[in-house]
Each structure stands twice: as C-alpha cells, then as structure tokens.
Scaffold this active site. Structure first.
Site, PDB file in Angstrom:
ATOM      1  N   PRO A  16       0.830  -1.211   0.000  1.00 48.93           N
ATOM      2  CA  PRO A  16       0.000   0.000   0.000  1.00 48.93           C
ATOM      3  C   PRO A  16       0.862   1.256   0.000  1.00 48.93           C
ATOM      4  O   PRO A  16       1.815   1.364   0.774  1.00 48.93           O
ATOM      5  CB  PRO A  16      -0.803  -0.112   1.297  1.00 48.93           C
ATOM      6  CG  PRO A  16      -0.078  -1.100   2.145  1.00 48.93           C
ATOM      7  CD  PRO A  16       0.709  -1.986   1.238  1.00 48.93           C
ATOM      8  N   GLN A  71      -6.644  -2.200   2.731  1.00 53.60           N
ATOM      9  CA  GLN A  71      -5.947  -2.028   4.005  1.00 53.60           C
ATOM     10  C   GLN A  71      -6.742  -1.085   4.902  1.00 53.60           C
ATOM     11  O   GLN A  71      -7.059   0.041   4.501  1.00 53.60           O
ATOM     12  CB  GLN A  71      -4.533  -1.473   3.821  1.00 53.60           C
ATOM     13  CG  GLN A  71      -3.782  -1.561   5.151  1.00 53.60           C
ATOM     14  CD  GLN A  71      -2.450  -0.840   5.157  1.00 53.60           C
ATOM     15  OE1 GLN A  71      -2.390   0.359   4.909  1.00 53.60           O
ATOM     16  NE2 GLN A  71      -1.395  -1.569   5.465  1.00 53.60           N
ATOM     17  N   CYS A 101       2.125   2.136  10.220  1.00 53.52           N
ATOM     18  CA  CYS A 101       2.124   3.571   9.924  1.00 53.52           C
ATOM     19  C   CYS A 101       2.690   4.372  11.099  1.00 53.52           C
ATOM     20  O   CYS A 101       2.168   4.299  12.208  1.00 53.52           O
ATOM     21  CB  CYS A 101       0.702   4.037   9.618  1.00 53.52           C
ATOM     22  SG  CYS A 101       0.607   5.819   9.447  1.00 53.52           S
ATOM     23  N   LYS A 140       0.048  -5.856   8.389  1.00 56.54           N
ATOM     24  CA  LYS A 140       1.304  -5.312   7.857  1.00 56.54           C
ATOM     25  C   LYS A 140       1.997  -4.511   8.953  1.00 56.54           C
ATOM     26  O   LYS A 140       1.402  -3.611   9.538  1.00 56.54           O
ATOM     27  CB  LYS A 140       1.034  -4.431   6.645  1.00 56.54           C
ATOM     28  CG  LYS A 140       2.303  -3.827   6.067  1.00 56.54           C
ATOM     29  CD  LYS A 140       2.071  -3.296   4.671  1.00 56.54           C
ATOM     30  CE  LYS A 140       3.296  -2.619   4.104  1.00 56.54           C
ATOM     31  NZ  LYS A 140       3.630  -1.355   4.765  1.00 56.54           N
ATOM     32  N   ASN A 202       9.222  -7.237   2.855  1.00 55.64           N
ATOM     33  CA  ASN A 202       9.023  -5.940   2.178  1.00 55.64           C
ATOM     34  C   ASN A 202      10.156  -4.970   2.523  1.00 55.64           C
ATOM     35  O   ASN A 202      10.671  -4.989   3.635  1.00 55.64           O
ATOM     36  CB  ASN A 202       7.657  -5.373   2.615  1.00 55.64           C
ATOM     37  CG  ASN A 202       7.456  -3.903   2.231  1.00 55.64           C
ATOM     38  OD1 ASN A 202       7.236  -3.064   3.100  1.00 55.64           O
ATOM     39  ND2 ASN A 202       7.550  -3.586   0.964  1.00 55.64           N
ATOM     40  N   GLY A 203      10.480  -4.153   1.538  1.00 50.70           N
ATOM     41  CA  GLY A 203      11.430  -3.070   1.764  1.00 50.70           C
ATOM     42  C   GLY A 203      12.519  -3.023   0.712  1.00 50.70           C
ATOM     43  O   GLY A 203      13.332  -3.949   0.602  1.00 50.70           O
ATOM     44  N   ASP A 204      12.501  -1.933  -0.082  1.00 54.50           N
ATOM     45  CA  ASP A 204      13.604  -1.620  -1.018  1.00 54.50           C
ATOM     46  C   ASP A 204      13.774  -2.583  -2.182  1.00 54.50           C
ATOM     47  O   ASP A 204      14.845  -2.598  -2.785  1.00 54.50           O
ATOM     48  CB  ASP A 204      14.944  -1.545  -0.270  1.00 54.50           C
ATOM     49  CG  ASP A 204      15.090  -0.230   0.481  1.00 54.50           C
ATOM     50  OD1 ASP A 204      14.104   0.519   0.576  1.00 54.50           O
ATOM     51  OD2 ASP A 204      16.195   0.039   0.979  1.00 54.50           O
ATOM     52  N   GLY A 226       6.673  -1.826  -3.091  1.00 53.17           N
ATOM     53  CA  GLY A 226       6.004  -0.528  -3.109  1.00 53.17           C
ATOM     54  C   GLY A 226       6.653   0.397  -4.113  1.00 53.17           C
ATOM     55  O   GLY A 226       6.341   0.386  -5.305  1.00 53.17           O
ATOM     56  N   ARG A 227       7.643   1.180  -3.633  1.00 47.51           N
ATOM     57  CA  ARG A 227       8.237   2.201  -4.496  1.00 47.51           C
ATOM     58  C   ARG A 227       8.897   1.625  -5.740  1.00 47.51           C
ATOM     59  O   ARG A 227       8.975   2.292  -6.774  1.00 47.51           O
ATOM     60  CB  ARG A 227       9.225   3.045  -3.683  1.00 47.51           C
ATOM     61  CG  ARG A 227       8.523   3.908  -2.635  1.00 47.51           C
ATOM     62  CD  ARG A 227       9.504   4.449  -1.624  1.00 47.51           C
ATOM     63  NE  ARG A 227      10.128   3.370  -0.857  1.00 47.51           N
ATOM     64  CZ  ARG A 227      11.210   3.487  -0.122  1.00 47.51           C
ATOM     65  NH1 ARG A 227      11.804   4.665  -0.045  1.00 47.51           N
ATOM     66  NH2 ARG A 227      11.707   2.453   0.546  1.00 47.51           N
TER      67      ARG A 227
HETATM   68  C1  LIG Z   1       4.190   7.381  -0.266  1.00 42.58           C
HETATM   69  C2  LIG Z   1       4.070   6.172   0.603  1.00 42.58           C
HETATM   70  C3  LIG Z   1       2.838   5.817   1.102  1.00 42.58           C
HETATM   71  C4  LIG Z   1       2.695   4.704   1.937  1.00 42.58           C
HETATM   72  N1  LIG Z   1       1.465   4.351   2.373  1.00 42.58           N
HETATM   73  C5  LIG Z   1       1.308   3.232   3.135  1.00 42.58           C
HETATM   74  C6  LIG Z   1       0.015   2.811   3.569  1.00 42.58           C
HETATM   75  O1  LIG Z   1      -1.011   3.418   3.243  1.00 42.58           O
HETATM   76  N2  LIG Z   1      -0.054   1.696   4.350  1.00 42.58           N
HETATM   77  C7  LIG Z   1       1.058   0.975   4.707  1.00 42.58           C
HETATM   78  O2  LIG Z   1       0.951  -0.033   5.402  1.00 42.58           O
HETATM   79  N3  LIG Z   1       2.282   1.333   4.274  1.00 42.58           N
HETATM   80  C8  LIG Z   1       2.425   2.424   3.491  1.00 42.58           C
HETATM   81  N4  LIG Z   1       3.673   2.768   3.035  1.00 42.58           N
HETATM   82  C9  LIG Z   1       4.794   1.850   3.286  1.00 42.58           C
HETATM   83  C10 LIG Z   1       4.945   0.886   2.102  1.00 42.58           C
HETATM   84  O3  LIG Z   1       3.816   0.045   1.971  1.00 42.58           O
HETATM   85  C11 LIG Z   1       6.182  -0.013   2.237  1.00 42.58           C
HETATM   86  O4  LIG Z   1       6.097  -0.754   3.422  1.00 42.58           O
HETATM   87  C12 LIG Z   1       7.475   0.791   2.248  1.00 42.58           C
HETATM   88  O5  LIG Z   1       7.455   1.813   1.266  1.00 42.58           O
HETATM   89  C13 LIG Z   1       8.700  -0.095   2.008  1.00 42.58           C
HETATM   90  O6  LIG Z   1       8.576  -0.800   0.802  1.00 42.58           O
HETATM   91  P1  LIG Z   1       9.242  -0.282  -0.587  1.00 42.58           P
HETATM   92  O7  LIG Z   1      10.691  -0.026  -0.305  1.00 42.58           O
HETATM   93  O8  LIG Z   1       9.013  -1.426  -1.536  1.00 42.58           O
HETATM   94  O9  LIG Z   1       8.537   0.968  -0.981  1.00 42.58           O
HETATM   95  C14 LIG Z   1       3.827   3.907   2.240  1.00 42.58           C
HETATM   96  C15 LIG Z   1       5.065   4.270   1.728  1.00 42.58           C
HETATM   97  C16 LIG Z   1       5.216   5.382   0.915  1.00 42.58           C
HETATM   98  C17 LIG Z   1       6.555   5.722   0.361  1.00 42.58           C
END
Ligand SMILES: Cc1cc2nc3c(=O)[nH]c(=O)nc-3n(C[C@H](O)[C@H](O)[C@H](O)COP(=O)(O)O)c2cc1C
Length: 369
Positions: A16, A71, A101, A140, A202-204, A226-227
């Site tokens: 998310p 979520q 969060c 999560k 999850n992460g990076d 995510g990103r």
């Molecule tokens: C802009 C943004 C919005 C996010 N919104 C949520 C969210 O609504 N719920 C949640 O559990 N995590 C949220 N996250 C965290 C991501 O789901 C994820 O755990 C985090 O970015 C690490 O994964 P990544 O490196 O693949 O982005 C958000 C992250 C970013 C950067």
C-alpha cells in the site's frame, strides 16, 4: 501461494502506498502481469462505516482489478470488525490491517505502529475481525518501534494464534522511517517465529535480483513491492520470470523508453477516466516524475509536467520532451551511455550498500511512512 482460503497466481504483492495505489495504478500493474495481490491505500475504518466519499473512492474497483485487498486502519475493535464485514459483503478478497504507519495522527489514536507496542490489545482486536469474516485477514507491520523494541516476531506469533492468514513485514523499525538498510535478519526472525502462516518480506525491492535475495536470505514466502513499482511497473512480471528461470536475466532487462511512454500514457488515461480531467491531471503531476526517473535526462519533462491541468497539456509536454531528449541519443536512437540512468541497487544488496543513496520518498504528508 495461498492466503488462507484465497489462492493467488503469484507470491508477489503490491504494498500500500497512500496517494498512489489507486485503481488506475493497480490496473496498469495488472495489465503488465506478474502481480499476485494488489492492495488499496490505507482506509480509515470509521470513514468507511460512515460511508464517506473519500473512503469509497479509495476502495473503488473493477472486475479487472481482482483479487484486491483493502488495508484498514483504526483502533476501535468494533469499527475494524464492522468495516471488515462490510468489505467482505462487497466482494473484496482480503483485508489487511495497518500496523506500521508511523504518522502521529494515526499512532495517537492507537492505530498504525502503535499497535506493535500493545500486543494483547492488538491480538484481541484482530481476533474479533477474524471471527467475523470468511475472507483472509492479514497484518502489515514494521520490525518494531525502534532498535530496542523489536516486537515483530512476538506480534506475528500472537496474530497467528488469533487466526491471521499472513503477515507483511517491512524490514525497518518505526524510528528508522525510510533510512538505513532493510534488515533481512529481522525479517528472517519473523519467519522463524511463526508456525504455519506465510510471511511476506518488504522493503527496497527494486530489481528481480533483490527479490530473490530477500526470499533466500529470509525464507519468506513472498515479496511485497512498493516504491519499486513506481520506477518499474514491469517489476512483478520481470521478477516472476527471473524467479522461474534465472538464466532469463538478459531477456528481462528493463523496458525501452517507448514502452515506458506507452505505459505512462495508459496510466494517465486511466487517471482521467477514474478521477476526471481536472483532478486526474493534478494527481498525475506527482506520478509522472517517477516514470521520468528512468528516462535518462528529464529535467525538461519534470519542469512542465508538474503544471499540467488538461490532457492536451500533458500531450504537449510529452511531445516537447521527446523532441528535447533527442540531443542525448546516438545514431541508433539509444541514450548515449553517459546519459543512461544508473542500475537500481537495493539497500541490502552487496557490495554497493555503502555507496547507495536511499530510494526517494514522495513529498507530502505521507513522507514519514
Ligand atoms: C508514499 C508512501 C505511502 C505509503 N502508504 C502506506 C500505507 O497506506 N499503508 C502501509 O501499510 N504502508 C504504506 N507505506 C509503506 C509501504 O507500503 C512499504 O512498506 C514501504 O514503502 C517499504 O517498501 P518499498 O521499499 O518497496 O517501498 C507507504 C510508503 C510510501 C513511500
């Protein structure tokens, strides 16, 4: 890959991303393939029960957007339960609970990361939700509040005991925000702590190779991205191919510029369709620069795209940019090597850790996620 009763086509999940994981983005990702389960942004359980427009827009979906998880965040057990029951009645495939969060507004009322600090209270809230629905309920979380309070293994066990179907773990603490390295050992400790349920790491993750490394180093059952999907909406398909056949590394190279443009335009069209031209354009101002990060030189594009208000303006900006970009191309129409974007490297991938810059986090109220 199974989440309780839900069978998924792949073990790759969309994380998310509040403000981004809306219907248009999810549809684009699904069209490109490889994605097992997509999720919405976090949705306030109370707003959903009060039938607020904003909450309903967040859960807007279509048959092509299946299977979909929503979520939820909140800390009032009855509200979280009733929201889950409502979501089940609308055909949503699973419900995820936000326990990661770090935003003060959410933690202050006992939601988000605060849930990781109150194990028994959290477990009883989750039990109430699980008992009320047939669809899978997942959670999560981050590794913990800070380095001295790594609660994810214990929390995951407690949640398994009350019936969650899976846990998603971002390998950082709340205190870390998005800085530092993703801690694969920390995710591994969660995998080892639970008895049966899948743990999704999850992460990076920004490359198929990083996904494989996380799976191998942690023993997790799946990967949530995510990103990385901002940079590379093809990452799910590419990762799936790579995990099935590592020798495919060459064939699954990042897509060429023309394909990036095609997909960005598809995303833009869906934004207009779902949100209308005015709001769709305004929302796309923060999306387009993510595509541009892999275009090579893109200052000209970014400067103008953040001002678009109509579809015609977007088209004009894009045409102008494609002309401007020609100065960086060779005879074959490829970017000269010195203008090509550097390869993506995840924070935990050796040996580039020390040199690596963090993946940028979009500006705005969610930047401390
Ligand atoms: C802009 C943004 C919005 C996010 N919104 C949520 C969210 O609504 N719920 C949640 O559990 N995590 C949220 N996250 C965290 C991501 O789901 C994820 O755990 C985090 O970015 C690490 O994964 P990544 O490196 O693949 O982005 C958000 C992250 C970013 C950067």
């Amino acid at each position: 890959m199974r989440l309780g009763s839900l069978e998924l086509e792949s073990n790759l999940f969309l994380s998310p991303l509040a403000g981004y994981t809306n219907l248009p983005f999810r549809l684009v990702l699904r069209e490109l393939g490889g994605l097992g389960l997509a999720t919405t942004d976090l949705v306030n359980a109370r707003s959903l029960l009060e039938k607020r427009d904003k909450a309903f827009k967040l859960i807007e979906t279509r048959p092509a957007d299946q299977p979909l998880a929503v979520q939820l965040f909140g800390s009032v057990p009855e509200e979280m339960r009733d929201a889950a029951v409502f979501l089940q009645s609308t055909g949503i495939a699973s419900v995820d609970i936000n326990m990661g969060c770090p935003v003060r507004k959410v933690c202050k009322v006992g939601g988000g990361s605060a849930m990781m600090t109150e194990l028994s209270r959290t477990a009883s809230l989750v039990r109430m939700m699980v008992d009320a629905v047939k669809i899978p309920v997942t959670a999560k979380m981050r590794l913990g509040w800070d380095d001295r309070n790594i609660t994810a293994p214990e929390l995951a066990c407690a949640l398994e005991d009350v019936g969650v179907a899976a846990v998603f773990v971002h390998g950082r603490t709340r205190e870390q925000g998005f800085g530092g390295t993703v801690n694969l050992e920390g995710i591994r400790a969660v995998v080892q702590a639970v008895k049966r349920i899948p743990v999704i790491g999850n992460g990076d993750i920004t490359t198929p190779q990083a996904a494989k490394q996380m799976l191998e180093a942690t023993g997790c059952a799946g990967i949530s991205i995510g990103r990385g999907a901002f940079y590379d909406p093809w990452i799910f398909r590419r990762t799936r191919q790579y995990l099935a056949d590592e020798s495919a590394a060459e064939r699954i190279a990042e897509p060429p510029f023309a394909e990036r443009i095609r997909v960005m335009c598809r995303h833009f069209d869906l934004m207009i369709e779902v949100f209308g031209e005015d709001l769709g354009c305004r929302m796309f101002r923060k999306v387009a620069p993510w595509y541009a990060k892999r275009f090579g030189p893109a200052s000209e594009f970014n400067r103008h795209v953040v001002r678009i208000s109509t579809a015609a303006e977007f088209k004009q900006v894009l045409e102008g940019y494609i002309r401007w970009r020609q100065q960086f191309l060779d005879d074959k129409g490829e970017l000269h090597p010195k203008f090509q974007p550097a390869p993506m490297v995840a924070s935990f991938m050796q040996p580039a850790v020390a040199e690596r810059q963090n993946i940028p986090v979009p500006k705005g109220p969610v930047e401390v996620w």
